[in-house]
Scaffold this active site. Sequence first.
Site, PDB file in Angstrom:
ATOM      1  N   ASP A 114       0.846  -1.190   0.000  1.00 37.40           N
ATOM      2  CA  ASP A 114       0.000   0.000   0.000  1.00 37.40           C
ATOM      3  C   ASP A 114       0.882   1.241   0.000  1.00 37.40           C
ATOM      4  O   ASP A 114       2.086   1.158   0.251  1.00 37.40           O
ATOM      5  CB  ASP A 114      -0.943   0.016   1.210  1.00 37.40           C
ATOM      6  CG  ASP A 114      -0.191   0.082   2.536  1.00 37.40           C
ATOM      7  OD1 ASP A 114       0.860  -0.587   2.664  1.00 37.40           O
ATOM      8  OD2 ASP A 114      -0.641   0.807   3.444  1.00 37.40           O
ATOM      9  N   GLU A 152       0.139  -0.879   5.828  1.00 39.69           N
ATOM     10  CA  GLU A 152       1.235  -0.311   6.602  1.00 39.69           C
ATOM     11  C   GLU A 152       1.075   1.192   6.808  1.00 39.69           C
ATOM     12  O   GLU A 152       1.317   1.711   7.898  1.00 39.69           O
ATOM     13  CB  GLU A 152       2.581  -0.608   5.926  1.00 39.69           C
ATOM     14  CG  GLU A 152       3.791  -0.463   6.849  1.00 39.69           C
ATOM     15  CD  GLU A 152       4.331   0.948   6.947  1.00 39.69           C
ATOM     16  OE1 GLU A 152       5.074   1.230   7.907  1.00 39.69           O
ATOM     17  OE2 GLU A 152       4.019   1.810   6.085  1.00 39.69           O
TER      18      GLU A 152
HETATM   19 ZN   LIG Z   1       6.988   2.066   4.133  1.00 41.19          ZN
HETATM   20 ZN   LIG Z   2       5.463   4.871   4.340  1.00 42.55          ZN
END
Ligand SMILES: [Zn+2]
Ligand SMILES: [Zn+2]
Lengths: 478, 478
Positions: A100, A167
């Site tokens: 992501d 993340e």
């Molecule tokens: Zn990263």
């Molecule tokens: Zn990042």
Amino acid sequence: MPAPDKFFKYIDDNADTFIKRLAAAVAIPSVSGDGTHRKDVVAMANWLNSELKQLGVDTKLVDLGKHVMDEQELDLPPAILGKLGNDPNKKTVLIYGHYDVQPASKSDGWDTDPFTLVVDEKNGRLIGRGSTDDKGPVLGWLNVIQYHHQNNIPLPVNLICCFEGMEESGSEGLDDLVRKESKKGGYFEGTDCICISDNYWLNTRTPALTYGLRGLAYYKVTVAGPGRDLHSGTFGRTVHEPMTDLISLLGTLVTPQGDILVPGVDDMVPPPDEDEKAIYAGLDYSIADIEGAAGGQIALSSDKVAVLMGRMRYPSLSIHGIEGAFYGAGGKTVIPAKVSGKFSIRLVPPQTPDNINPLVIDHLEKAFAKLGSKNKLNIEAAHGGKPWMADHRHWNYEAAKRATKIVYNQDPDLTREGGSIPVTLTFAEALGVNVLLLPMGRGDDGAHSTNEKIDKSNFIQGSKLLGSYLYELADVSK
Amino acid sequence: MPAPDKFFKYIDDNADTFIKRLAAAVAIPSVSGDGTHRKDVVAMANWLNSELKQLGVDTKLVDLGKHVMDEQELDLPPAILGKLGNDPNKKTVLIYGHYDVQPASKSDGWDTDPFTLVVDEKNGRLIGRGSTDDKGPVLGWLNVIQYHHQNNIPLPVNLICCFEGMEESGSEGLDDLVRKESKKGGYFEGTDCICISDNYWLNTRTPALTYGLRGLAYYKVTVAGPGRDLHSGTFGRTVHEPMTDLISLLGTLVTPQGDILVPGVDDMVPPPDEDEKAIYAGLDYSIADIEGAAGGQIALSSDKVAVLMGRMRYPSLSIHGIEGAFYGAGGKTVIPAKVSGKFSIRLVPPQTPDNINPLVIDHLEKAFAKLGSKNKLNIEAAHGGKPWMADHRHWNYEAAKRATKIVYNQDPDLTREGGSIPVTLTFAEALGVNVLLLPMGRGDDGAHSTNEKIDKSNFIQGSKLLGSYLYELADVSK
Ligand SMILES: [Zn+2]
Ligand SMILES: [Zn+2]
Ligand SMILES: [Zn+2]
Ligand SMILES: [Zn+2]
């Protein structure tokens, strides 16, 4: 046996193919923090999964459940788990990355469309959202695997992959998965060491290995009194003003030189020994570098070691802002009824939110009592995370040092990062093995910024580094 | 001769008609601060002008030119000038009011439609935007005139009206008009005294005359250093943080008890003499009143005289907020690159922005130098206005005191306001005559707030008060 010359040649010869694959990845706007892009994050998972399968990796998508974002219930994007090789005579390395990305739009100030990878031949840069964070490094692993798959050469180690799609939005759902799969009989069982490529060199010149991350303790301190916002004409000098109290409190936290005034916080950190000081002295980083990165001649000291230790091995306290006060342009004459100061402390071992929170709360309560105000104080220890530090003399680091020397013909900087990558600590604690942060990009890549880039040489040499690291891992004695 | 009983009876008998006229005025959403309502402000001017003409006032609309609002060039609403009576043997009083209102919408939290006057018979309240600020008082004058017009009785004084439609938006264009028309041969020539009904009683019980207003000096103090916002992980404890510096500076301005720490500012104000102290002691206002109005038990003192003097006759310093820092909910870990603190000082005689600005600037520059920061400081003395104070022993006040005694059967509170009504000073300076602030509404009317109201009794008794004041003016010896 070090990585064969054939491998290095293969990476060079296939550079254009690899860049095309990176372009395909960047073209999928897998922004995890924006619900309207959730389908793109899932599309990115499917794309990556299919690429891994084509390269012979045995993968599975793991459903991480649902979460609520912007008052909307959404499916979390899946984690991708994969295995390649299962030789009990080889070491097993777990690699982590995320597919992501941060939000990006041309209107933020990008020179080009963020989701179209632009190959800037003149400067040797590959520009696009995710190019360096973290699609470039993830695809670096794919480049390594592709060489072995196409040439029918087994990897020198067993590989376990863990790629996530949240993340940039707090890695929701991943901690539970990591803990579960790290248990006996779990997917990650047998992991000997971990490698995460999701950070950056200190500068633009010198490869780095990273062995520490600071933790975080975030605070919201609220002062309230009036029943509603008041007019300073009518109420100025008649009532205790929450802003006056809050400004006083925030003024007791840190000096303009960065020393933390909350009793006990700075004291908790032992001084560096000579060995550690030598690491900082040896880093390829200057005051000019740090001021260049900050965009102003504002370093706290002219002593490079002091400034680098301030970032890497000491706690820091930053005041981020105030919620509830007037924040616009122009001149409102309001007495805000309720104001919350936001500040955070970056933590280093042995500090944790658990041992720091009581010090901060006690300090603020005492400071508030001294003000003699009739307003009300409330302190929230909002979110936080422990710091992480690894043994940089471990064989996992030794392998990475050797690989760096082979690929870049220089010793890596041994760095600690001022920020945090929370999943690092999750892996370290769940599996109890050494974690290496092995950055691919440079310090000026602008990961969360406009015009994010990865240098073509970092992408290509970085792929060689990842492969070379696997060969050195196989070689190095436990 | 005091106002005749017939006058008081007429006001009582026509209360319903007067309330209907107020309802018609409230129904026109003459919001001067919203460009989309400009046509309504002009409609309100035409409506008021037509009402005045029907009551025999010789009026004219004065074009005040254009201005730019929200990047749009707009015609300023006209000022309405009017004259009634021209007897050289009578005193001439200039009355001022404004026909524009603050913005209001049901969604702000109003219980009823703000532009429909609601007659709450149970509580005796007339609820609607502008009911008390300032359409009620303006129509109060019309009620007085109507009695004289219908009964063919000349006013006891000559009346000059000045009604504007931009008061809630800085009275744009009015200062120039007042200065021009106050010159020899101007429309306001011959004015003996001025009466402005655009403020409020101190409480809900006791009529008031207001003889002072605080001035204002507004400051924007900016600290800048980094080239852009920085991440506290990467830069915490490596650079001088603008927020740390700014918080330190703002912390040097005022104590939680309201004492101003900028050297020289508090000292500039002479202490009250016994006569003045007696005024404050005599005011019908308690600590409970001020805490009720503030919505919290946060008065700076339990001594009523101290608290009232803090509001009325001492300067105050309030910190309003910070521009450029994080202000949202949640927890961002930003180091803002450039932050501006906004604070202002309410001024009392002999303070003016001109004699206060150098003290503030000098203090901040010295305080910043002490910080030893490499960031850059910038101080802007943004906008301001002088305080105003009138002689409350003047015959203009004497007339109002007598009128109050007649209508309300009590002596008025003699108040000074903590806020400012800039046009007051403009009139006082341009014409050099005594200005009286003669409030119609109560302290809890909620002028700029939701559910703005005027009590029916204040509207009706207030109309009597305005008329009675004119009769007493005629009587009182210069
Ligand atoms: Zn990263
Ligand atoms: Zn990042
Ligand atoms: Zn008003
Ligand atoms: Zn107003």
